[in-house]
Structures are given as C-alpha cells and as structure tokens.
Design a protein around this motif. Sequence first.
Motif, PDB file in Angstrom:
ATOM      1  N   GLY A   1       6.250  -7.286  -9.825  1.00 49.03           N
ATOM      2  CA  GLY A   1       7.242  -6.493  -9.131  1.00 49.03           C
ATOM      3  C   GLY A   1       6.655  -5.640  -8.025  1.00 49.03           C
ATOM      4  O   GLY A   1       7.296  -5.411  -6.992  1.00 49.03           O
ATOM      5  N   ALA A   2       5.419  -5.149  -8.199  1.00 51.21           N
ATOM      6  CA  ALA A   2       4.813  -4.316  -7.174  1.00 51.21           C
ATOM      7  C   ALA A   2       4.461  -5.122  -5.927  1.00 51.21           C
ATOM      8  O   ALA A   2       4.353  -4.568  -4.833  1.00 51.21           O
ATOM      9  N   LEU A   3       4.267  -6.432  -6.081  1.00 49.20           N
ATOM     10  CA  LEU A   3       3.946  -7.277  -4.934  1.00 49.20           C
ATOM     11  C   LEU A   3       5.203  -7.788  -4.244  1.00 49.20           C
ATOM     12  O   LEU A   3       5.261  -7.844  -3.016  1.00 49.20           O
TER      13      LEU A   3
ATOM     14  N   TYR B   1       5.808  -0.988   0.398  1.00 54.95           N
ATOM     15  CA  TYR B   1       4.743  -1.344  -0.536  1.00 54.95           C
ATOM     16  C   TYR B   1       3.386  -1.177   0.128  1.00 54.95           C
ATOM     17  O   TYR B   1       3.259  -1.122   1.363  1.00 54.95           O
ATOM     18  N   ALA B   2       2.366  -1.126  -0.707  1.00 50.62           N
ATOM     19  CA  ALA B   2       0.986  -1.154  -0.245  1.00 50.62           C
ATOM     20  C   ALA B   2       0.154  -1.853  -1.312  1.00 50.62           C
ATOM     21  O   ALA B   2       0.463  -1.783  -2.511  1.00 50.62           O
TER      22      ALA B   2
ATOM     23  N   VAL C   1       1.350  -1.223  -5.246  1.00 51.63           N
ATOM     24  CA  VAL C   1       2.375  -0.247  -5.584  1.00 51.63           C
ATOM     25  C   VAL C   1       3.569  -0.486  -4.663  1.00 51.63           C
ATOM     26  O   VAL C   1       3.404  -0.861  -3.499  1.00 51.63           O
ATOM     27  N   ARG C   2       4.771  -0.318  -5.203  1.00 50.08           N
ATOM     28  CA  ARG C   2       5.994  -0.531  -4.414  1.00 50.08           C
ATOM     29  C   ARG C   2       7.055   0.475  -4.865  1.00 50.08           C
ATOM     30  O   ARG C   2       7.214   0.731  -6.071  1.00 50.08           O
TER      31      ARG C   2
ATOM     32  N   GLY D   1       4.026  -0.634 -10.140  1.00 50.85           N
ATOM     33  CA  GLY D   1       2.626  -0.768  -9.791  1.00 50.85           C
ATOM     34  C   GLY D   1       1.955  -1.869 -10.586  1.00 50.85           C
ATOM     35  O   GLY D   1       2.461  -2.299 -11.639  1.00 50.85           O
ATOM     36  N   LYS D   2       0.822  -2.336 -10.081  1.00 51.32           N
ATOM     37  CA  LYS D   2       0.055  -3.365 -10.788  1.00 51.32           C
ATOM     38  C   LYS D   2      -1.427  -3.164 -10.510  1.00 51.32           C
ATOM     39  O   LYS D   2      -1.832  -2.875  -9.374  1.00 51.32           O
TER      40      LYS D   2
END
Length: 805
Positions: free
Chosen positions: A161-163, A465-466, A482-483, A496-497
């Motif tokens: 999900g963070a990507l 996101y980053a 992180v998003r 986050g991941k």
Amino acid sequence: MSRPTVSPLAAALLLAISTPAFAQSATTSEATQLDNVIVTGTRARDRTVLESTSPIDVLTAEDIRRAGVLNGELGSALQALLPSLNFPRQSNSGGADHVRPAQIRGLAPDQVLVLVNGKRRHTSALVSTSSKIGRGNTPVDFNAIPVSAVKRIEVLRDGAGALYGSDAVAGVVNVILEDGAEGGAIEASYGVHHTDVEPIDQTLTDGQTSFLSAHVGSAIGDGGFFRIGIELKNREATNRAGFDQVPPWEQTPINDTVAGQRNYHLGDGESRDISGWINAEIPLGDASEFYAFGTYNQRDTEGANWFRYPEGGPNWPEVYPNGYRPVSIGENLDIGGVAGFRGQWGDWDYDLSLNHGSNAFTYRLRDSLNASLGPTSPTRFKVGDYEYAQTLANLDLSRVFDSGDNVHVFATGAEFRFEQYETGAGDPASYAAGPFTDRPVGSQAGGGLTPQDEADLDRDVASVYAGLSSSFGDKLSTDIAVRYEHYSDFGGELTGKLAARYEFAPAFALRGSLSNNFRAPSLAQVGFESTSTGYNFAGQLVQGRLLSVNNPIARALGATDLDPEKSINASLGFTSRIGERFDLSLDVFHIEIDNRVALSEAITGDALTDFIDDTFGVPGVESAQFFVNAADTRTRGAEVVANWRDDLAGGQLVLSGAYSYAKTELRNIVATPSELLAIDPGYVLFGTEETNTLTDATPRTRAQFTSNWNNDVWNLLARVQRHGSARRDFGWAAQTYGAEWQLDAEVEYRFARQWSVALGGLNLTDQYPDLSSEDIFYFGNLPYDVLSPIGSNGAYYYARVRYTF
C-alpha cells in the motif's frame, strides 16, 4: 474422487512426455528469468527475482502460452502457474458467471491491486452478490486483458500500500505489455472438453473453444515503437447437471413429468469476446518520450439459474408448459488507456501520466417472466446497467545517489484519482408488481433495478508518497516507503513499508518485510442496491433486497457506516541460488486485517417481512442483506518455490516445484445489532455461512510440479497440480471436499523457423471434485460444487498453431 480412466489422446500425450527429460514447470519463468530486472515492489533499478526484498513471481509470455490457456483466459493461466492464486470457475453464481474473481493467499479479490505497465487498473462494475468466492466484491476482470498483449507479468506476494496505494493488501499483479519494435505473431487454437460424467453415466463432448489473435509492431523514430493487436474468442457451454429428482415441495402430477431430466445447468456458459490493444513509445529528443497504451474488451456471456417447475407460482403454463430455466446475459464493455511523458530532467527521472479506465455492464435475462404480470409477461428483460470509471493523474520523480559501493534510489510523487459509480434501472416489466398479487413480483432469476435502487456516487482520492531503495555493497539491500492517501468519503490514512534482504553467506540470503496497508470500501459496496427473486439453496423461492448501508430499511435493521479495512503484513523469507542450476525461496507470512467488509447473512422470515411492511410500507420483502464490517481476520501461511535446470539430450531441462499454504481465522466478529434482535431474537447478522466464505471455502493449500524440456525443434511440458480441500458450510448442512490432483501436458513442434504447432491437454486424467452429499446436491441436480480449482468440466484437449514474423 479418483477417476483412473485416461482417453486415447491423453494416453498419447502422456507417452510423449514419459521420459524424465521431457518435463516442465508451473513456474518456468522462475527458473529462466532469475536474472531479469524486476520493476514491481521496489524503486531500485537493478533488482532481480531472488534479490527482491519481498517474494515475487515473474511469468513470461511463453509461460502463459504453454499454460494451456483455456480460450485465451489470462486468469486461468495465472492460476495454472501460481499456487498462491485462485481463479475458480463458478456456476449458478450470479455476476461471477460473467466476471470471475481472482484471489491471492485466500484473501478477497478486491484486496489484490492490478497494474498494467505499472499503472493502476480499474475494477469491474458488477458486484458479485450470489457467488461463494468473492461474494460482495467488484474485482478486476483479468479476462478483459488480452493474453496476446502480455510480455511478462510480475506478481508481488506481499502488501504494498505504501508503494501503490489502496487495495494492495494481499499483493500486486503487474501486467507488462509487449513492446517490440518489429515483428509480430498470428496464433489460433481450438479446444474441447471430452469427459465421463459419473452422475449421469454419460460421456460428453462440449465446451468447444476457439481463439484467434494477431499482433504486429513497427519502429517509430530512433528507439520508438507502435504495437497493436486483436483477439477473437468463442466458448460454447458445458453442463454437468444431474437428473432432477424434483424437490418434495414441488412434486405434483404435472411437475413429476419432468423428473429424470437434466433441467438445471452446472458449468460454463456461452461466451463471445473481441479484444484489442495498443502499446507505443515515441522519442521526443534525447532525454524524453511520449508513451501510450490501452486495452479494449467487449464480451457477451451467459450464466445459469435455477429451474422453475411447470406448476407453481413462478410459472404460467401458457408460456412455459414444461417449466423453464432463466438464462442471464452479460454485456460487458471494458476500456482502459494511459498516456504520458517520461524522461530525464537534470539528475531526476520523471513520469507524468493520465490514466482512464471504465467498465460498463448491462445485465439481461432471457427465458424468464414476471409472473405477477400474468401470461402476457415478457420473457426477456433488461435487469440493470452498471458502470464504474476512474481517472488518475500521476507525477513520479526519482533520482539515483551513488556513494562508493552504496547505491540509493529516492522516489517521490503524487497521485489524484476520481472515481465514479452509476447504476441504471431495468425495464419497468422487470420490477413491476402486476395484477396477479398471489404471484412473485419481478423477472425471475433477478428482479430489475428499480428507480429507487439507482446509485450515482463519486469520490476524490489524493495521495503523496516517498520511497528509498538502497544497496549497501553486495550483501544488504533495503526498501523503505511511506504514503499518505486521503479519500473524500473515508478520510486519510498513512501507510508505510520496510523491507530488507541480507546475503549472510555466498548464495544464501534472508529477506523480510513489515508494512501496514489500507483498503477503502468500493463505491459499489457503499451504494449498490438490488431487488431479486430467486431460489435459495434450500429450494425456497425468496424475494429479496440487497440494501445500501444508507438505505433507511438497512439502518432500521442495524446497518452502520462502513469503515476502511486496515492490515498489518509481516513476512520472513530465505533464498538460495547455487550455481546456475538450482534456486530456492521460502517465505512465511502473517497478515492481520481489521474491519473486513463482507455481506451480512441473508436475513429472512415472516418477522422481517412484517417489520418492513409495517414500518416502511414495502410489502413482500422476504430477504434482506447489506454490507458490514464483519470481522477482523488473521491469515498465516508459507510459500516455497524451487527450480532446477540442466542441459540434457541436446536441449535444456527445467524442473520447478511450488507450494502455497494460507489459513484465515476470524477474530472479533461483529455482534448482531439490537435493532435486528428486537425483530427476532433468532436473527444473526454474520454467522456460519459467511464465516465459511472468508475462511475455508477456498483451498488452503495448492502445490504443483512442472517440467519442461526443449531444443530448437521440440518443447515438451508436463505439469502436476494438487488442489487442497475446500469446505461448504450452510449451517444446516456442510461438506468438506477432498484434495484433487490434476495432470496437464503439452507437446509443441517447430516445423519451420516461423511456424509451430502444439497439442495439449488440461486435467488429462479427467478428475472431478467429490460428489456433493444429498444435503447439498439439491435433489440430484447439482452434483458438483464450484469450490475446487479443478472445476467441474473434466478433461480438456486443445491444438494450437502459431506463426511469427
């Protein structure tokens, strides 16, 4: 159920592959594509499959073609190649007869995010309300993606999900399109089911399929290309229904005249497809390019419904003297397109794109009637129109930072998405209450959407996101992402991941990941409503309503606003590559999901009917359902993939094995609301049947072993699959269906540089699921359940010819 009989064609195929040198793998791509760079699940630009920090499968176009794709169905190919993916063939299952859902790790189909060339794919418009697998979902329609368009597919078996944003809970499927600047291919295939059907003691030949595809490419400028393709598909129906014993409550002298006939339908319906696709890149100077790609699919399908007996309320003998079985008709139009610019701006890479996708589904019925209108009722109806559309704008930026032996890729970006969902009413005759008040109202097998059922919903979704992907020398690599994503109807969520891989010894590495993920209820789950008239599995004719949670009736029954699903995903894995011959990966995972969205139990009975009539003045509602945050779930499992390759007899031998295990348990099941208990203390909002849907209706285990031997002329493949047990539980009746083994094989011969022919078969030993018990097979009519991935069509044989240029 063991069925040792093998047809002559099956025996010939088995003989052709009988020596050990002539065998292949369910995941051949794992063995042959280990050094290819992946683009899914990481921002790094040089990672390969075994170097990934999360488990990933890579399937090539060759793998997919040799999977024995049933009538060009991409979903069927994915199930054959990936033990972690389930793509059941459901029948008498409403919308699932027309749009088949896919699962990863036994989770819901709408918890799988699908990308095409790295861009988010739209979902289908039709809510699957009558199916077992994927009930209440609006999944991505894999079969709307032309199989001939695929260059490769990368399947990330981990939360992301963070990507990529919402929906990437169980995993991500990234379909990468063909991009060659020259050449093309023309391919045609024909297949047929030929099987011994035990319940009727007959040998049947049916389900004929034909498939034709063509694609060609041309160079544009210096390094650009334009590629275009078309597909035509046709599938005839299969039927594995048994002989009708006629339910006791339907037995009359007139109805008994149809006893012993095959009045029902169990199997695939007819299907007609035309598909097209394009993929193009046009250079714009030395440092940038314009790109565009898209897919088109128009599919007309038929689905099965239960038989209506000659004498009874749903029928007028003047119209159907021998009874009738309504046939559902789906008209499915699926379009997706992306265009954008990408290139370099100083030290930064950029990608600016616009993405639009839509699915429009018109649901019709034939061989039906609205009994309340009398003998003059129409027999064909439009039940309703459904349309989902999404439009996205993306800006993605990335930059490489080198620091000695350390390499870092930083990425950041933003996405804006607009979603819209609309439904339209059916024909007035499909929902009209006619003058015959003692007869059921609405078209049989699916009352039409009424004007008050119509929905028109939309929402905005914005995210930023980053991410940072790093390699610290040759031993350690990491991915951090992180998003923040904000829904106009559900608020914001931060995901986050963190993932890492460490090579602790030459050829041996550990990898692991930890992430939190998020899925907002779909617009359809928020606003979809429908009215239906049909039989439940106990054989009772029920007029029911599927209610939006915003409907006053649903609120009076205890419905509340839906909350988003939130997950915590953790995985730990081991990978090894010893020389160029052997590789192995083992990953264990743990997924906690809160607020699982599902349909409630069907609430039925006189108390419900009287309550709705007395309170809202709506008579005759005998069943009601609505979406709820049903429970929290815990899914645990493990996946193993191993490959061996070697030179043998002038060719290359590849052996692959894969195993997947996933078990889902429920926690914190939603309590039955006081409003519902006040109507009838015996009512249960979420009980045995829907618990079964989320936990053990899908096989927990699948395994496969594939071998492939090829040289410049021959390609010989054999694949053995084991589909684990599955369970059907209605509360009042239950059955566990045992594991089944499936044998597939293909022989391909290249008789000229550009020409090849292939003969193959799926389920060559003609295996079937266990016969359903007397409590479940509905008086002999439905002898097989739809839960096992082996299906209920029996052996399938095909021939294929291919010309490349």
